[in-house]
Write an enzyme that holds these catalytic residues in place. Structure first.
Site, mmCIF file in Angstrom:
data_model
loop_
_atom_site.group_PDB
_atom_site.id
_atom_site.type_symbol
_atom_site.label_atom_id
_atom_site.label_comp_id
_atom_site.label_asym_id
_atom_site.label_seq_id
_atom_site.Cartn_x
_atom_site.Cartn_y
_atom_site.Cartn_z
ATOM 1 N N ASN D 45 0.842 -1.204 0.000
ATOM 2 C CA ASN D 45 0.000 0.000 0.000
ATOM 3 C C ASN D 45 0.874 1.250 0.000
ATOM 4 O O ASN D 45 1.874 1.339 0.703
ATOM 5 C CB ASN D 45 -0.983 0.003 1.178
ATOM 6 C CG ASN D 45 -0.335 -0.143 2.544
ATOM 7 O OD1 ASN D 45 0.702 -0.791 2.668
ATOM 8 N ND2 ASN D 45 -0.950 0.447 3.554
ATOM 9 N N ILE D 46 0.489 2.203 -0.851
ATOM 10 C CA ILE D 46 1.248 3.446 -1.060
ATOM 11 C C ILE D 46 0.299 4.603 -0.773
ATOM 12 O O ILE D 46 -0.571 4.922 -1.584
ATOM 13 C CB ILE D 46 1.770 3.531 -2.512
ATOM 14 C CG1 ILE D 46 2.510 2.227 -2.919
ATOM 15 C CG2 ILE D 46 2.668 4.760 -2.689
ATOM 16 C CD1 ILE D 46 3.716 1.887 -2.094
ATOM 17 N N GLU D 47 0.458 5.230 0.369
ATOM 18 C CA GLU D 47 -0.497 6.260 0.778
ATOM 19 C C GLU D 47 -0.118 7.665 0.288
ATOM 20 O O GLU D 47 0.960 7.858 -0.282
ATOM 21 C CB GLU D 47 -0.626 6.256 2.298
ATOM 22 C CG GLU D 47 -1.151 4.911 2.800
ATOM 23 C CD GLU D 47 -1.405 4.875 4.287
ATOM 24 O OE1 GLU D 47 -2.040 3.925 4.744
ATOM 25 O OE2 GLU D 47 -0.958 5.801 4.993
ATOM 26 N N CYS D 56 -4.082 0.787 -2.400
ATOM 27 C CA CYS D 56 -3.929 -0.430 -1.601
ATOM 28 C C CYS D 56 -2.888 -1.374 -2.213
ATOM 29 O O CYS D 56 -2.575 -1.302 -3.403
ATOM 30 C CB CYS D 56 -5.259 -1.174 -1.521
ATOM 31 S SG CYS D 56 -6.571 -0.238 -0.724
ATOM 32 N N GLU D 58 -3.210 -4.555 -2.897
ATOM 33 C CA GLU D 58 -3.776 -5.419 -3.931
ATOM 34 C C GLU D 58 -3.761 -4.726 -5.298
ATOM 35 O O GLU D 58 -3.434 -5.331 -6.322
ATOM 36 C CB GLU D 58 -5.229 -5.778 -3.589
ATOM 37 C CG GLU D 58 -5.393 -6.538 -2.287
ATOM 38 C CD GLU D 58 -5.621 -5.624 -1.080
ATOM 39 O OE1 GLU D 58 -4.999 -4.532 -1.033
ATOM 40 O OE2 GLU D 58 -6.418 -5.997 -0.199
ATOM 41 N N CYS D 90 -10.424 -4.168 0.402
ATOM 42 C CA CYS D 90 -11.472 -3.133 0.368
ATOM 43 C C CYS D 90 -12.286 -3.277 -0.916
ATOM 44 O O CYS D 90 -11.921 -4.001 -1.848
ATOM 45 C CB CYS D 90 -10.872 -1.735 0.481
ATOM 46 S SG CYS D 90 -10.392 -0.959 -1.078
ATOM 47 N N CYS D 93 -10.592 -2.561 -4.270
ATOM 48 C CA CYS D 93 -9.719 -3.655 -4.720
ATOM 49 C C CYS D 93 -10.539 -4.832 -5.252
ATOM 50 O O CYS D 93 -10.168 -5.450 -6.255
ATOM 51 C CB CYS D 93 -8.804 -4.095 -3.585
ATOM 52 S SG CYS D 93 -7.529 -2.850 -3.220
#
Lengths: 137, 137, 137, 137
Positions: D45-47, D56, D58, D90, D93
């Site tokens: 995950n890359i926020e 996310c 996935e 989520c 995804c």
């Protein structure tokens, strides 16, 4: 909730779809949320030239309702007048909807009164860590 | 547009931020759009436990306005009451906003009346293929 | 950075666009990031039947690079082979790109070698609270 | 697919989570896709400071795989090492994953080997207009 109430909500979703801004998909969608105070908040899909910034009708309705101060809703109807069959909410909408209403919340969707699906948020979004664990975030 | 009008819009953005649903960031934001008929449409940021499905205040306002049948707007104010300095709209909002209003549209943003930035959509979103090419989509 | 290096990066973006999954827009895009160790990470736009869940080429490249452990990049090239004119990154991509590289980072974009724009992240994303304030998040 | 294969995939998801960029949620996630040729593509995950632009694990894996030319996958494992219980993908995804793999595709997720859920894409994403109608997009 009685089916007649859901059908009434569906009619409002159909009307809401008329304000759809969907020049890219040519696929208008409308959504109607029944609030706890009996009022109805609607939304339409609002697309963007960068497709990934398009927003679905269901989320338009949720963002409008929450911005107006609501924090939950009692039922949801979705209308996709140009589809040949019932089209359910996308995964992003399922995620956003379940942030604000319990698994038993009734949902209906369809292209017309003659061909509809009646279900619930929980059936549309199983394995929800939030509600399965009793969180009331 | 006169500054007094922008400040009036900013006050409405501040009020709108009170309906923010931001339990994850604890950073409420409000936005107010001035419509061509003189009415104002507001929005708040509505977050999600899956962070990527959070929606900003500016886009809440746009989706509400478009769902209500509007197709453009004349000015935008953004309020971030808990910030220490003016925080401009994020890139996703710049993209969505420019779908519906021209480059010259005035925008103001700030944490309070004392520390605000006054700019335009075009300054916030340069190199816009849509508007630079004269499209009126 | 020398122009020849940017053009080399652009060639890799063009190749990357061949893996685009864009059945809805029919508009393939490729992006190439130059990393600090001299390697190149590429991405293509990956669309979805729910338009709002589409992902741009620039963000595909960023998510791939970050997932591989990189935390910044030195330059970006974007290729849109089917456009008639240079198409810059969308606002969402500008937002994501500026999370990981400074304002001076060179960016080029175009449909072909003959018609390109050379700019920087900072010119594409002004009024960035993050970098203007010297944050090194 | 045998459980041992899924557990092997889960180990790779756990390793992938180490590259997570999650300074805002402090909640690292890793995902691993098993491809048809036997290789594994991972993502984290890359926020983003604008929460809504977070991605996310996935989807990082899917965008990486598709950008590399893959068009489907055979199985998915998701690791959330810091959770106290299994956290499923989520909604966004689920939507993106079902664009590329059939309902029967096995999925497992968990915080550790001791507490995992084994399911399928179809169970996670019921009422999918795309696959229910036999599309093989």
């Amino acid at each position: 909730m009685e089916k007649s109430q859901m059908m009434e909500l569906f009619e409002k979703a159909k009307v809401a779809s008329k304000n759809s801004y969907s020049p890219y998909s040519k696929f208008p969608v409308g959504a109607a949320l029944l609030m706890e105070d009996g009022s109805v908040v609607t939304g339409a899909n609002i697309e963007n030239r960068s497709f990934g910034l398009s927003n679905c009708a269901e989320r338009s309705a949720v963002f409008t309702a929450l911005s107006a101060g609501y924090r939950t809703f009692k039922a949801l109807a979705i209308a996709t007048p140009k589809a040949d069959y019932p089209v359910g909410p996308c995964g992003a909408c399922r995620q956003v909807l379940t942030e604000f209403a319990p698994a038993g919340t009734p949902v209906c969707f369809g292209a017309s009164e003659d061909n509809m699906v009646f279900t619930t948020l929980g059936e549309l979004y199983p394995y929800d860590s939030l509600h399965e664990l009793g969180s009331d975030t």
